[in-house]
Enzyme design. Structure first.
Site, PDB file in Angstrom:
ATOM      1  N   SER A  14      35.737  40.864  39.743  1.00 34.96           N
ATOM      2  CA  SER A  14      34.565  40.403  38.985  1.00 34.96           C
ATOM      3  C   SER A  14      33.246  40.815  39.644  1.00 34.96           C
ATOM      4  CB  SER A  14      34.603  38.880  38.856  1.00 34.96           C
ATOM      5  OG  SER A  14      35.818  38.481  38.260  1.00 34.96           O
ATOM      6  N   THR A  42      41.334  39.413  40.900  1.00 40.77           N
ATOM      7  CA  THR A  42      42.068  38.147  40.790  1.00 40.77           C
ATOM      8  C   THR A  42      41.895  37.509  39.419  1.00 40.77           C
ATOM      9  OG1 THR A  42      41.835  37.768  43.158  1.00 40.77           O
ATOM     10  CG2 THR A  42      42.299  35.846  41.794  1.00 40.77           C
ATOM     11  N   TYR A  99      38.072  46.889  31.315  1.00 34.51           N
ATOM     12  CA  TYR A  99      37.275  46.993  32.546  1.00 34.51           C
ATOM     13  C   TYR A  99      37.036  48.451  32.915  1.00 34.51           C
ATOM     14  CZ  TYR A  99      36.620  42.225  34.180  1.00 34.51           C
ATOM     15  OH  TYR A  99      36.169  40.950  34.324  1.00 34.51           O
ATOM     16  N   GLU A 182      46.552  22.794  38.644  1.00 36.60           N
ATOM     17  CA  GLU A 182      46.689  23.522  37.378  1.00 36.60           C
ATOM     18  C   GLU A 182      48.139  23.927  37.134  1.00 36.60           C
ATOM     19  OE1 GLU A 182      43.754  26.632  37.717  1.00 36.60           O
ATOM     20  OE2 GLU A 182      42.131  25.292  37.113  1.00 36.60           O
ATOM     21  N   HIS A 435      28.419  12.265  16.460  1.00 42.14           N
ATOM     22  CA  HIS A 435      29.493  11.308  16.188  1.00 42.14           C
ATOM     23  C   HIS A 435      30.447  11.831  15.123  1.00 42.14           C
ATOM     24  CE1 HIS A 435      31.249   7.328  16.118  1.00 42.14           C
ATOM     25  NE2 HIS A 435      31.197   7.355  14.786  1.00 42.14           N
TER      26      HIS A 435
HETATM   27  P1  NDP Z   1      41.870  24.896  47.317  1.00 33.97           P
HETATM   28  O1  NDP Z   1      41.031  25.134  48.506  1.00 33.97           O
HETATM   29  O2  NDP Z   1      41.253  24.377  46.080  1.00 33.97           O
HETATM   30  O3  NDP Z   1      43.064  23.934  47.709  1.00 33.97           O
HETATM   31  C1  NDP Z   1      43.919  24.217  48.771  1.00 33.97           C
HETATM   32  C2  NDP Z   1      44.838  23.050  48.943  1.00 33.97           C
HETATM   33  O4  NDP Z   1      45.829  23.360  49.901  1.00 33.97           O
HETATM   34  C3  NDP Z   1      44.113  21.813  49.454  1.00 33.97           C
HETATM   35  O5  NDP Z   1      44.667  20.706  48.799  1.00 33.97           O
HETATM   36  C4  NDP Z   1      44.429  21.825  50.935  1.00 33.97           C
HETATM   37  O6  NDP Z   1      44.467  20.550  51.510  1.00 33.97           O
HETATM   38  C5  NDP Z   1      45.835  22.377  50.928  1.00 33.97           C
HETATM   39  N1  NDP Z   1      46.198  23.031  52.181  1.00 33.97           N
HETATM   40  C6  NDP Z   1      45.479  23.936  52.887  1.00 33.97           C
HETATM   41  N2  NDP Z   1      46.155  24.336  53.976  1.00 33.97           N
HETATM   42  C7  NDP Z   1      47.320  23.656  53.974  1.00 33.97           C
HETATM   43  C8  NDP Z   1      48.430  23.616  54.834  1.00 33.97           C
HETATM   44  N3  NDP Z   1      48.482  24.360  55.943  1.00 33.97           N
HETATM   45  N4  NDP Z   1      49.469  22.797  54.528  1.00 33.97           N
HETATM   46  C9  NDP Z   1      49.432  22.034  53.409  1.00 33.97           C
HETATM   47  N5  NDP Z   1      48.389  22.027  52.547  1.00 33.97           N
HETATM   48  C10 NDP Z   1      47.364  22.822  52.833  1.00 33.97           C
HETATM   49  O7  NDP Z   1      42.596  26.295  47.092  1.00 33.97           O
HETATM   50  P2  NDP Z   1      43.429  26.873  45.879  1.00 33.97           P
HETATM   51  O8  NDP Z   1      44.412  27.768  46.510  1.00 33.97           O
HETATM   52  O9  NDP Z   1      43.888  25.812  44.962  1.00 33.97           O
HETATM   53  O10 NDP Z   1      42.337  27.731  45.112  1.00 33.97           O
HETATM   54  C11 NDP Z   1      41.485  28.619  45.839  1.00 33.97           C
HETATM   55  C12 NDP Z   1      40.113  28.633  45.235  1.00 33.97           C
HETATM   56  O11 NDP Z   1      40.129  29.389  44.043  1.00 33.97           O
HETATM   57  C13 NDP Z   1      39.600  27.263  44.813  1.00 33.97           C
HETATM   58  O12 NDP Z   1      38.989  26.572  45.865  1.00 33.97           O
HETATM   59  C14 NDP Z   1      38.622  27.604  43.745  1.00 33.97           C
HETATM   60  O13 NDP Z   1      37.377  27.881  44.327  1.00 33.97           O
HETATM   61  C15 NDP Z   1      39.226  28.842  43.122  1.00 33.97           C
HETATM   62  N6  NDP Z   1      39.931  28.507  41.871  1.00 33.97           N
HETATM   63  C16 NDP Z   1      39.198  28.068  40.812  1.00 33.97           C
HETATM   64  C17 NDP Z   1      39.804  27.728  39.634  1.00 33.97           C
HETATM   65  C18 NDP Z   1      38.973  27.244  38.490  1.00 33.97           C
HETATM   66  O14 NDP Z   1      37.785  27.498  38.489  1.00 33.97           O
HETATM   67  N7  NDP Z   1      39.556  26.532  37.538  1.00 33.97           N
HETATM   68  C19 NDP Z   1      41.252  27.814  39.467  1.00 33.97           C
HETATM   69  C20 NDP Z   1      41.935  28.252  40.650  1.00 33.97           C
HETATM   70  C21 NDP Z   1      41.288  28.590  41.788  1.00 33.97           C
HETATM   71  P3  NDP Z   1      43.127  19.797  52.024  1.00 33.97           P
HETATM   72  O15 NDP Z   1      42.439  19.288  50.808  1.00 33.97           O
HETATM   73  O16 NDP Z   1      43.684  18.703  52.886  1.00 33.97           O
HETATM   74  O17 NDP Z   1      42.360  20.804  52.784  1.00 33.97           O
END
Ligand code: NDP
Length: 452
Positions: A14, A42, A99, A182, A435
């Site tokens: 993007s 991605t 693209y 999700e 409404h």
């Molecule tokens: P996130 O950062 O949102 O979530 C990662 C999750 O993994 C957290 O719950 C984290 O826990 C957990 N985690 C991290 N390390 C470990 C570990 N070693 N063991 C166990 N759990 C762990 O990342 P995602 O992968 O879900 O998505 C990446 C990014 O992509 C998002 O932050 C977002 O910015 C983007 N995205 C946006 C979307 C949208 O706009 N709808 C959809 C999908 C992705 P903790 O909270 O404790 O750190």
């Protein structure tokens, strides 16, 4: 000194595509772009687009159920995963083509191979060909991160979710962020028995606490077995599937384990450290507000910079870069008040501060409501919608808006305009309701539920 290119972009996602298109198409720069995988990055190939199509696919069983309550006679339906996957792949091919056409039309030269940085003005392609460039833009995005533990190789990531040979019967989703929530909902909607492990006390860390609780409760009501404070100790292949041993001592067998434990910037082996660039803790490229790195000719936008990992943010950063460097208009994208939506079912839409973040900053009023929307109430479904506004006592400005509802992503986009313009609670109140809608509750919450 003359260069082969005015701009060489590494990464066709993007951010990179937008920057290349504007620099070349609008400002007449000579632009080359290298992409080692598929064009679109991605978002288009293994993220937002196929994910949202899977969200749509997974929503039908609930709709069939609802249709019955509305008097329709619905035959038992069966989901054909390979048929859907074929259509999904065709759609991604179409988008990738679009693209490419856009880049071609803008005069960008595309190199379908990996590029690395040799020095401040030189890149090398995998084929060995080298180009000089006045400016280099790194827009290489991120990649799923899976921690190391026994059996980690048995887990899949979101990258693989769109290409499964067959849908599992039982799945474990690990993580509590965007992707975990999700996919837990998508799989559940498609009829998979879903368990979710999250290491912390509540999923969706960083969002408003009350809203997190509401989403988690709704997911549980929909049948997702969420285990908080739980992590995986090991995975082991068995005759019937994958045995999961948890940190709570539990054992369960599933057919698929999805790790959604965050993403890391794609910077390994790019040649950045050799230039003297100090990368961040997870490999992100530090940049200033104009996306410029410590090496003046090298810029970076999107997930690789670890600012806000969202497609529209990468697009705006890429555009601002092109305006700044090639359009003579120094432009810094403002990362404040970026709205986002988590496509759980129901969705979570959010902009601005959570109650917890706001109350640490200043005295606030909280307006909140949870109710059964007309459509679900008629169908006898338990779903509840939640709307929440965080208001500054001093300025009366709405500091945050959080919505859990069907189509909350659509609603929050519109609320974000008002909030960005500095709308006060009184501006919301003065706006006449539409409404009957769910969103009308945003302008009819008269009394704060509490102050803080
Ligand atoms: P996130 O950062 O949102 O979530 C990662 C999750 O993994 C957290 O719950 C984290 O826990 C957990 N985690 C991290 N390390 C470990 C570990 N070693 N063991 C166990 N759990 C762990 O990342 P995602 O992968 O879900 O998505 C990446 C990014 O992509 C998002 O932050 C977002 O910015 C983007 N995205 C946006 C979307 C949208 O706009 N709808 C959809 C999908 C992705 P903790 O909270 O404790 O750190």
């Amino acid at each position: 000194m003359t260069f082969d290119y005015d701009l060489f972009v590494i990464g066709g996602g993007s951010g990179g595509v937008r920057a290349a298109r504007i620099a070349s198409g609008e400002y007449g720069a000579k632009v080359g772009l290298a992409e080692e995988s598929r064009m679109g990055g991605t978002c288009v190939i293994r993220g937002c687009v196929p994910k949202k199509l899977m969200v749509f696919a997974s929503g039908f069983p609930a709709l069939f159920e609802e249709a019955r309550a509305y008097g329709w006679q619905v035959e038992p339906a069966r989901f054909d995963w390979p048929a859907f996957r074929t259509r999904l792949e065709a759609e991604l091919d179409r988008l990738e083509g679009a693209y490419r056409s856009t880049l071609n039309a803008a005069g960008v030269v595309v190199h379908d191979e990996r590029a690395v940085i040799v020095d401040a003005h030189r890149v090398r392609l995998a084929s060995g060909q080298e180009f000089t460039a006045k400016h280099i833009l790194v827009a290489t995005g991120g990649w799923p991160y899976v921690p190391e533990f026994p059996g980690a190789e048995l887990a899949v990531t979101s990258n693989e979710m769109f290409h499964l040979d067959e849908l599992p019967k039982r799945a474990l989703v690990v993580g509590g962020g965007f992707i975990a929530g999700e996919f837990a909902c998508i799989l559940n909607g498609l009829g998979v028995k879903v368990t979710q492990y999250y290491r912390g006390a509540q999923i969706l860390r960083g969002f408003d606490d009350e809203v997190r609780g509401h989403v988690a409760n709704t997911m549980r009501e929909a049948g997702i077995d969420i285990h908080l404070g739980t992590a995986v100790t090991s995975l082991e292949r068995t005759a019937g599937g994958i045995r999961v041993t948890g940190t709570d001592g539990s054992e369960r067998e599933v057919d698929l384990v999805l790790y959604a434990t965050g993403r890391r910037p794609n910077t390994a082996g790019l040649g950045l450290e050799a230039l003297g660039l100090q990368l961040g803790r997870t490999g992100e490229i530090p940049v200033d507000r104009f996306s410029q790195t410590a090496v003046p000719s090298i810029y970076a936008v999107g997930d690789v910079t670890g600012r806000i990992n969202l497609t529209p943010v990468a697009i705006r950063e890429g555009h601002a870069f092109a305006d700044t460097v090639f359009g003579g208009k120094p432009t810094a994208f403002d990362h404040e008040l970026v709205a986002s939506a988590v496509f759980t079912q129901p969705e979570l839409g959010s902009v601005g501060l959570s109650e917890e973040a706001a109350r640490d900053l200043e005295p606030i009023e909280i307006y909140a409501t949870a109710f059964r929307p007309m459509r679900s109430a008629f169908a006898g479904k338990p779903d509840r919608v939640m709307m929440k506004l965080i208001v500054s006592k001093a300025t009366r400005k709405v500091l945050g808006c959080h919505i859990v509802a069907p189509e909350a992503g659509e609603m929050i986009q519109l609320a974000a305009i008002a909030i960005r313009m500095g709308a006060t609670k009184e501006d919301f109140d003065a706006t006449c309701a539409v409404h009957p809608t769910m969103a009308e509750e945003l302008v009819t919450m008269r009394k704060p539920v509490r102050t803080a």
